[in-house]
Design a protein around this motif. Structure first.
Motif, mmCIF file in Angstrom:
data_model
loop_
_atom_site.group_PDB
_atom_site.id
_atom_site.type_symbol
_atom_site.label_atom_id
_atom_site.label_comp_id
_atom_site.label_asym_id
_atom_site.label_seq_id
_atom_site.Cartn_x
_atom_site.Cartn_y
_atom_site.Cartn_z
ATOM 1 N N PHE A 143 21.432 23.929 34.767
ATOM 2 C CA PHE A 143 20.862 23.397 33.539
ATOM 3 C C PHE A 143 20.049 24.496 32.855
ATOM 4 O O PHE A 143 19.299 25.212 33.505
ATOM 5 N N ARG A 144 20.185 24.588 31.545
ATOM 6 C CA ARG A 144 19.427 25.555 30.753
ATOM 7 C C ARG A 144 18.783 24.841 29.569
ATOM 8 O O ARG A 144 19.443 24.077 28.853
ATOM 9 N N VAL A 145 17.490 25.091 29.366
ATOM 10 C CA VAL A 145 16.721 24.484 28.285
ATOM 11 C C VAL A 145 16.295 25.577 27.314
ATOM 12 O O VAL A 145 15.719 26.590 27.726
ATOM 13 N N LEU A 146 16.570 25.389 26.014
ATOM 14 C CA LEU A 146 16.161 26.338 24.989
ATOM 15 C C LEU A 146 15.522 25.585 23.824
ATOM 16 O O LEU A 146 16.134 24.664 23.268
ATOM 17 N N PRO A 147 14.299 25.941 23.445
ATOM 18 C CA PRO A 147 13.648 25.274 22.306
ATOM 19 C C PRO A 147 14.348 25.607 20.997
ATOM 20 O O PRO A 147 14.733 26.761 20.762
ATOM 21 N N LEU A 148 14.501 24.603 20.137
ATOM 22 C CA LEU A 148 15.065 24.799 18.807
ATOM 23 C C LEU A 148 14.046 24.564 17.710
ATOM 24 O O LEU A 148 14.266 24.927 16.559
ATOM 25 N N GLY A 149 12.951 23.914 18.049
ATOM 26 C CA GLY A 149 11.906 23.586 17.089
ATOM 27 C C GLY A 149 10.798 22.862 17.812
ATOM 28 O O GLY A 149 10.899 22.582 19.016
ATOM 29 N N PRO A 150 9.714 22.519 17.127
ATOM 30 C CA PRO A 150 8.600 21.846 17.807
ATOM 31 C C PRO A 150 8.995 20.501 18.414
ATOM 32 O O PRO A 150 8.379 20.062 19.387
#
Length: 421
Positions: A328-335
């Motif tokens: 699993f990989r988590v990447l922020p795209l916005g607040p």
């Protein structure tokens, strides 16, 4: 938080850094964060700069770029990154930005190239980042050597690719050496992605991680997952039952015989790994508990390997079983927007429709991911209310969340230069 022009030119987040550090230094222990940490765009930008641009980030797997010229791309905030397999199997990472006028070089998620060629004006780079062609119109004095791609720190360990955008990357060796040891039985270079899902959750990235770090919610939310998963992964867990501890002892004897590592290891509050049994009689995270793939990985000889759970903050958790792996990989795209990517890996020679059925393989975690999406989004909607205030974590059920929030707080405070007196 008003900023004057000189502050904006020097550091547009100067006041935000100070305010965020002050809130974290004064926060109530074992409570959730103040509201801006979950929904404010300025804190989001701070997270990108002080966490995702300074810490080691899980980017992908080496088996996704098995041959020379294979590449994958991703974005860390506003930073496009390309990772490519070069000569002699070396993995390189670069800012995916042409040194001419800044266009992206690789515009697809993955692919294969002989050279890295900018689609705008055809500037051409070798796979190790050297500029080798810029046309004849740059003048005789133009120095190709001064315009190589800007590199990104990259480390490969146990089939994982980690990147760090900082000029000086933090120490990471203890974790990567352990990762190589724990994943040796799986022959990770000889795996492949059987199936992938990408979910955009309307929630702050920290809420996505917080949700993952506890199973307080599992009984009420994850019936498919609980067909196979133990709600604890450590015999020291205060909730661990005598039956679980006895099962662990039996399985560890089997794993000793197979020469596969299982001991719980922590690397501060950031990284951990441990092998723990699935439910009695269950060998894989499938609806019926049976193997999802008939061809086992590496030198594994039994599908009954439990789950090797690997945590890497800020953006990855993983389950390695005997027949298949879930990363699993988590990447922020916005607040209030986060990309969650799930990849199911199998032996590279496993044949779809013969050795595995992708729909069967992904069913449990497709359901679980969607359930977690709803939980995180509802959490976000409540936090956005004027009624929200930080609430207490359960030290019994939510110790993993406490560890994550403590790690996050420590990194923000230290990386912003606001160490406690």
């Amino acid at each position: 938080m008003n900023l004057n022009t000189s502050q904006m030119l020097e550091d547009p987040l100067a006041n935000v850094r100070s305010a965020a550090a002050a809130m974290l230094l004064n926060r109530r222990p074992n409570y959730s964060l103040e509201q801006p940490f979950y929904n404010d765009d300025r804190i989001y930008q701070l997270d990108i700069q002080e966490i995702f641009e300074k810490e080691w980030i899980f980017a992908g797997m080496t088996c996704e770029i098995p041959n020379k010229g294979n590449f994958i791309t991703l974005n860390i905030g506003d930073n496009p990154i390309v990772i490519v397999r070069g000569a002699e199997g070396v993995v390189h990472a670069f800012f995916n930005v042409c040194r001419h006028r800044g266009s992206r070089l690789c515009v697809t998620e993955k692919g294969k190239v002989a050279k890295l060629v900018c689609p705008y004006h055809k500037w051409t780079y070798e796979l190790d980042g050297r500029l080798i062609f810029a046309g004849s119109d740059m003048g005789e004095q133009f120095d190709l050597n001064a315009h190589s791609l800007k590199p990104v720190n990259v480390k490969v360990a146990g089939g994982y690719i980690f990147i760090c955008l900082a000029e000086q990357a933090p120490e990471f060796e203890a974790f990567t050496e352990a990762l190589k040891h724990y994943l040796e039985p799986y022959d990770t270079e000889n795996l492949k992605v059987a199936v992938q899902s990408d979910i955009v959750e309307d929630a702050n990235w920290k809420l996505v991680i917080e949700n993952n770090r506890e199973c307080y919610h599992c009984n009420g939310s994850h019936p498919e997952l609980l067909n196979s998963l133990q709600q604890f992964d450590d015999t020291d867990d205060p909730l661990a039952t005598p039956e679980y501890k006895a099962l662990v002892a039996r399985k560890q004897q089997d794993w000793d015989d197979m020469r596969v590592p299982y001991a719980l290891q922590y690397f501060g509050k950031r990284n951990r790994m441990t092998r723990t049994p699935l439910l009695e009689g269950v060998v894989s995270m499938t609806m019926d508990g049976k193997p999802a793939c008939q061809k086992l990985m590496g030198r594994i000889t039994s599908p009954d390997m439990g789950s090797l759970r690997i945590l890497h903050l800020p953006n990855s958790w993983n389950h390695w079983q005997g027949d298949h792996t879930i990363v699993f990989r988590v990447l922020p795209l916005g607040p209030q927007k986060t990309l969650v990517t799930t990849k199911w890996l199998v032996h590279k020679d496993a044949v779809e429709g013969v050795d595995y059925d992708p729909e069967n393989m992904r069913k449990v975690w497709d359901a679980t991911n969607d359930q977690d999406r709803v939980l995180a989004e509802e959490n976000q909607r409540g936090i956005n209310s004027i009624a929200y205030q930080p609430g207490p974590y359960s030290e019994t059920f939510e110790f993993g969340v406490i560890d994550f929030i403590n790690w996050y707080s420590d990194r923000i405070i230290e990386n912003t230069g606001h160490k406690p007196a």
